[in-house]
Motif scaffolding. Structure first.
Motif, mmCIF file in Angstrom:
data_model
loop_
_atom_site.group_PDB
_atom_site.id
_atom_site.type_symbol
_atom_site.label_atom_id
_atom_site.label_comp_id
_atom_site.label_asym_id
_atom_site.label_seq_id
_atom_site.Cartn_x
_atom_site.Cartn_y
_atom_site.Cartn_z
ATOM 1 N N SER A 110 0.838 -1.190 0.000
ATOM 2 C CA SER A 110 0.000 0.000 0.000
ATOM 3 C C SER A 110 0.876 1.243 0.000
ATOM 4 O O SER A 110 1.823 1.347 0.793
ATOM 5 N N SER A 111 0.573 2.183 -0.880
ATOM 6 C CA SER A 111 1.340 3.414 -1.011
ATOM 7 C C SER A 111 0.398 4.610 -0.955
ATOM 8 O O SER A 111 -0.654 4.599 -1.601
ATOM 9 N N ARG A 112 0.776 5.623 -0.183
ATOM 10 C CA ARG A 112 -0.035 6.840 -0.134
ATOM 11 C C ARG A 112 -0.139 7.493 -1.502
ATOM 12 O O ARG A 112 -1.165 8.079 -1.843
ATOM 13 N N GLU A 113 0.898 7.374 -2.293
ATOM 14 C CA GLU A 113 0.958 8.062 -3.586
ATOM 15 C C GLU A 113 0.380 7.246 -4.734
ATOM 16 O O GLU A 113 -0.272 7.781 -5.639
ATOM 17 N N PHE A 114 0.586 5.896 -4.699
ATOM 18 C CA PHE A 114 0.239 5.080 -5.858
ATOM 19 C C PHE A 114 -0.943 4.136 -5.636
ATOM 20 O O PHE A 114 -1.423 3.524 -6.585
ATOM 21 N N GLY A 115 -1.420 3.981 -4.404
ATOM 22 C CA GLY A 115 -2.559 3.113 -4.158
ATOM 23 C C GLY A 115 -2.159 1.783 -3.562
ATOM 24 O O GLY A 115 -1.044 1.606 -3.050
ATOM 25 N N THR A 116 -3.056 0.787 -3.670
ATOM 26 C CA THR A 116 -2.884 -0.501 -3.003
ATOM 27 C C THR A 116 -3.002 -1.638 -4.010
ATOM 28 O O THR A 116 -3.943 -1.681 -4.808
ATOM 29 N N LEU A 117 -2.043 -2.578 -3.953
ATOM 30 C CA LEU A 117 -2.044 -3.759 -4.809
ATOM 31 C C LEU A 117 -1.996 -4.979 -3.899
ATOM 32 O O LEU A 117 -1.083 -5.121 -3.083
ATOM 33 N N THR A 118 -2.995 -5.886 -4.050
ATOM 34 C CA THR A 118 -3.101 -7.035 -3.157
ATOM 35 C C THR A 118 -3.334 -8.317 -3.958
ATOM 36 O O THR A 118 -3.836 -8.289 -5.080
ATOM 37 N N PHE A 119 -3.012 -9.475 -3.311
ATOM 38 C CA PHE A 119 -3.087 -10.775 -3.964
ATOM 39 C C PHE A 119 -3.761 -11.756 -3.007
ATOM 40 O O PHE A 119 -3.368 -11.865 -1.854
ATOM 41 N N GLY A 120 -4.794 -12.503 -3.506
ATOM 42 C CA GLY A 120 -5.433 -13.518 -2.686
ATOM 43 C C GLY A 120 -6.927 -13.592 -2.923
ATOM 44 O O GLY A 120 -7.420 -13.292 -4.005
ATOM 45 N N ARG A 121 -7.657 -14.012 -1.895
ATOM 46 C CA ARG A 121 -9.124 -14.118 -1.938
ATOM 47 C C ARG A 121 -9.699 -12.791 -1.462
ATOM 48 O O ARG A 121 -9.471 -12.379 -0.311
#
Length: 393
Positions: A110-121
């Motif tokens: 998670s980045s304040r500048e670029f957003g959030t990238l997550t992996f899973g269910r």
């Protein structure tokens, strides 16, 4: 020498404390239980309709517990995770028999500048962007307020496996989201895959959201369903329950399920009013059968009578094209709820739902079935009333 040892030990404890302060793990959860009366449910022994009193787990929100954590990596970047289990309070069992963390299980950055990238269910963008604008997707209505069969998944009846998900930071009131759920099947790239998109905009008292979800399946029979694909089980009622006992939504039994919708809320004083529209298209039901679509039109209102008393109500009109003949069914549903908060964590509530359906005599959808109720009515009408207790931790 002693001074040197003391200084070194102090430095180590200081660094350990600083490292600990940069990481966090939190236990959280919600427990929701209520006594529900239903005027008519089909009996498994007689087949006739009977009134029923039930102790229900999750009449408004599914009972759950979870772990979430974050590690500060510097420069506004964090490593994050969330593991969430849904359970049935009545018997202590998981709501999914083969999953520990059946509601969510993901890790990401998670980045304040670029957003959030997550992996899973994870949840799809209809749940994230449209659900909060409908009373079924909130603490003010929930499970029983869902549109018939929760066909648009606004009440989060199923989650997406094998998912890569991105959510942007807020940009001048806008926020964007996207998700792709892999089929994880060699030679079957599109056999039970999913993807979704979402957008929201907040401007003062106005809150707008829109979302899209598509499920694809190449299975020609239920035996060919990819059990390791994007969508494999549910935690709530879906239309598939009318036709088959398989615990999968119709998207996995159709060549394509496409859902899209939008909603808007407007706050004025202690009140919030909203409208939501969704449409779900099912292409080639059971792969070789007919195609159909469902449209939901919802108007909702909630009002903070006092800081401790919250009132909410919704009306939903649903119409569908015929699935197996017998005319085009349509539903009317009226829902209302009153809640009293003892504290920020504990409240009691009283809610009720009436549903009426009109369909031709040859349609399997000709009986009412409020979402979350154990069995459908024996008639075209069904009423439920629940008094419940909810606690968050």
């Amino acid at each position: 020498m002693n001074k040197l040892l003391i200084t070194g030990a102090t430095t180590m404890f200081t660094l350990a404390g600083a490292a600990h302060a940069q990481s966090s793990v939190a236990l959280y959860g919600l427990i929701d239980a209520g006594v529900t009366y239903t005027n008519s449910q089909i009996s498994p022994t007689t087949g006739a309709g009977h009134s029923n009193w039930e102790l229900k787990s999750g009449p408004v929100q599914y009972s759950r517990w979870g772990l979430r954590g974050a590690e500060d990596l510097g420069g506004g970047l964090k490593a994050i995770f969330n593991l969430e289990n849904g359970f049935n309070l009545n018997n202590g069992q998981n709501t999914s028999s083969n999953r520990i963390f059946n509601r969510q299980a993901y890790v990401g950055l998670s980045s304040r500048e670029f957003g959030t990238l997550t992996f899973g269910r994870q949840t799809d963008d209809m749940v994230d962007f449209v659900g909060p604008l409908s009373l079924t997707g909130t603490q003010y209505g929930g499970t029983h307020f869902a549109h018939p069969f929760d066909i648009d998944n606004l009440n989060d009846s199923f989650q997406i496996n094998n998912a890569v998900k991105y959510q942007s930071p807020e940009m001048e009131g806008f926020r964007l989201g996207a998700l792709y759920g892999f089929s994880n099947q060699a030679g079957g790239f599109s056999n039970n895959r999913a993807y979704s998109l979402g957008i929201s905009y907040v401007w003062g008292a106005l809150n707008f959201g829109a979302g899209f979800l598509q499920l694809n399946s190449d299975a020609q029979t239920p035996a060919q369903i990819n059990s390791n694909g994007a969508v494999t089980d549910t935690s709530g009622s879906t239309l598939q329950g009318v036709f088959t006992s398989n615990a999968v939504p119709l998207g996995a039994l159709s060549s394509r399920q496409q859902t899209w919708g939008a909603g808007v809320n407007y706050a004025f004083g202690p009140a919030v009013a909203g409208i939501v529209y969704t449409q779900t298209n099912l292409t080639q039901l059971f792969q070789t059968g007919p195609s159909t679509h469902f449209q939901n039109f919802e108007g909702n209102l909630r009002y903070a009578l006092t800081p401790a008393v919250e009132l909410s109500a919704a009306y939903t009109y649903t119409r569908a094209s015929s699935v197996t003949g017998g005319g085009n069914p349509h539903w009317n549903q009226v829902s209302a709820m009153a809640g009293y908060s003892f504290s920020r964590r504990t409240d009691v509530y009283l809610q009720g739902v009436w549903q009426g359906v009109s369909a031709g005599s040859g349609s399997p959808l000709g009986v009412a079935w409020i979402n979350g109720i154990t069995a459908p009515s024996s008639t075209s009408n069904q009423v439920e009333a629940t008094v419940g207790l909810r606690h968050r931790f």
